[in-house]
Write a protein that holds these residues in place. Structure first.
Motif, PDB file in Angstrom:
ATOM      1  N   UNK A  27       0.829  -1.203   0.051  1.00 16.16           N
ATOM      2  CA  UNK A  27      -0.001   0.152  -0.116  1.00 16.16           C
ATOM      3  C   UNK A  27       0.869   1.233  -0.025  1.00 16.16           C
ATOM      4  N   UNK A  28       1.653   1.191   0.823  1.00 15.02           N
ATOM      5  CA  UNK A  28       2.615   2.463   1.129  1.00 15.02           C
ATOM      6  C   UNK A  28       3.255   2.552  -0.402  1.00 15.02           C
ATOM      7  N   UNK A  29       3.902   1.543  -1.093  1.00 12.37           N
ATOM      8  CA  UNK A  29       4.750   1.799  -2.229  1.00 12.37           C
ATOM      9  C   UNK A  29       3.898   2.274  -3.262  1.00 12.37           C
ATOM     10  N   UNK A  30       2.672   1.673  -3.350  1.00  8.79           N
ATOM     11  CA  UNK A  30       1.679   1.889  -4.309  1.00  8.79           C
ATOM     12  C   UNK A  30       1.294   3.600  -4.183  1.00  8.79           C
ATOM     13  N   UNK A  31       1.200   3.881  -3.035  1.00  8.35           N
ATOM     14  CA  UNK A  31       0.518   5.189  -2.837  1.00  8.35           C
ATOM     15  C   UNK A  31       1.705   6.172  -2.950  1.00  8.35           C
ATOM     16  N   UNK A  48      -4.147  17.349   4.423  1.00 10.73           N
ATOM     17  CA  UNK A  48      -4.441  16.373   5.224  1.00 10.73           C
ATOM     18  C   UNK A  48      -5.043  15.056   4.633  1.00 10.73           C
ATOM     19  N   UNK A  49      -4.777  14.860   3.397  1.00  2.82           N
ATOM     20  CA  UNK A  49      -5.533  13.626   2.688  1.00  2.82           C
ATOM     21  C   UNK A  49      -4.750  12.253   2.699  1.00  2.82           C
ATOM     22  N   UNK A  50      -3.427  12.424   3.019  1.00  6.53           N
ATOM     23  CA  UNK A  50      -2.834  11.163   2.963  1.00  6.53           C
ATOM     24  C   UNK A  50      -3.342  10.126   3.902  1.00  6.53           C
TER      25      UNK A  50
END
Length: 141
Positions: A27-31, A48-50
């Motif tokens: 998830x982190x790498x794709x985002x 503040x959308x992350x």
């Protein structure tokens, strides 16, 4: 169920935790394609959308994979929405740890992200650093 019969199966717990860690990396790498892109850094960095985006993406991944950590650990018969949301929240929270790991330990960052951090360290405000990094201007000393 009698509370005295409750126990965790440790091998299952370890498998669930590793699955959460692996999914949080995915998830982190794709985002990061979104969050480290110069357009996001320039226009949406301070909105503040992350966290909400990471939560929604993680819940979608948990649902798609039918991975409900609570149901697995508590040996429930079926997965449910609450389990997917809790699992997604844990995956999203774990992605913060993986961001730190990738950025600080592995030094894996986008060039725009690196430029912003370097310019901030050089004394530029965050807004100035983002403007310079995303416009490809050279900073003025």
């Amino acid at each position: 169920m009698d509370p005295l019969f409750f126990h965790l199966e440790w091998d299952v717990l370890v498998e669930v935790l590793f699955a959460i860690i692996v999914l949080s990396f995915f998830v982190e790498r794709s985002l990061s394609l979104i969050f480290e892109h110069r357009i996001y850094i320039r226009f949406a960095k301070d909105l503040g959308l992350k966290e909400p985006i990471a939560l929604v993406a993680s819940v979608v991944v948990a649902r798609y994979c039918e991975f409900d950590a609570l149901s697995i650990l508590l040996r429930r018969e079926e997965n449910d929405l609450l389990g997917y949301v809790v699992t997604g929240a844990v995956i999203a929270g774990g992605s913060k740890a993986s961001i730190k790991l990738f950025h600080d330990v592995f030094k894996a960052k986008s060039s725009t992200y690196d430029k912003v951090k370097q310019l901030e360290a050089a004394g530029h405000s965050t807004d100035e650093a983002v403007e310079i990094a995303t416009s490809h201007k050279r900073p003025q000393e």
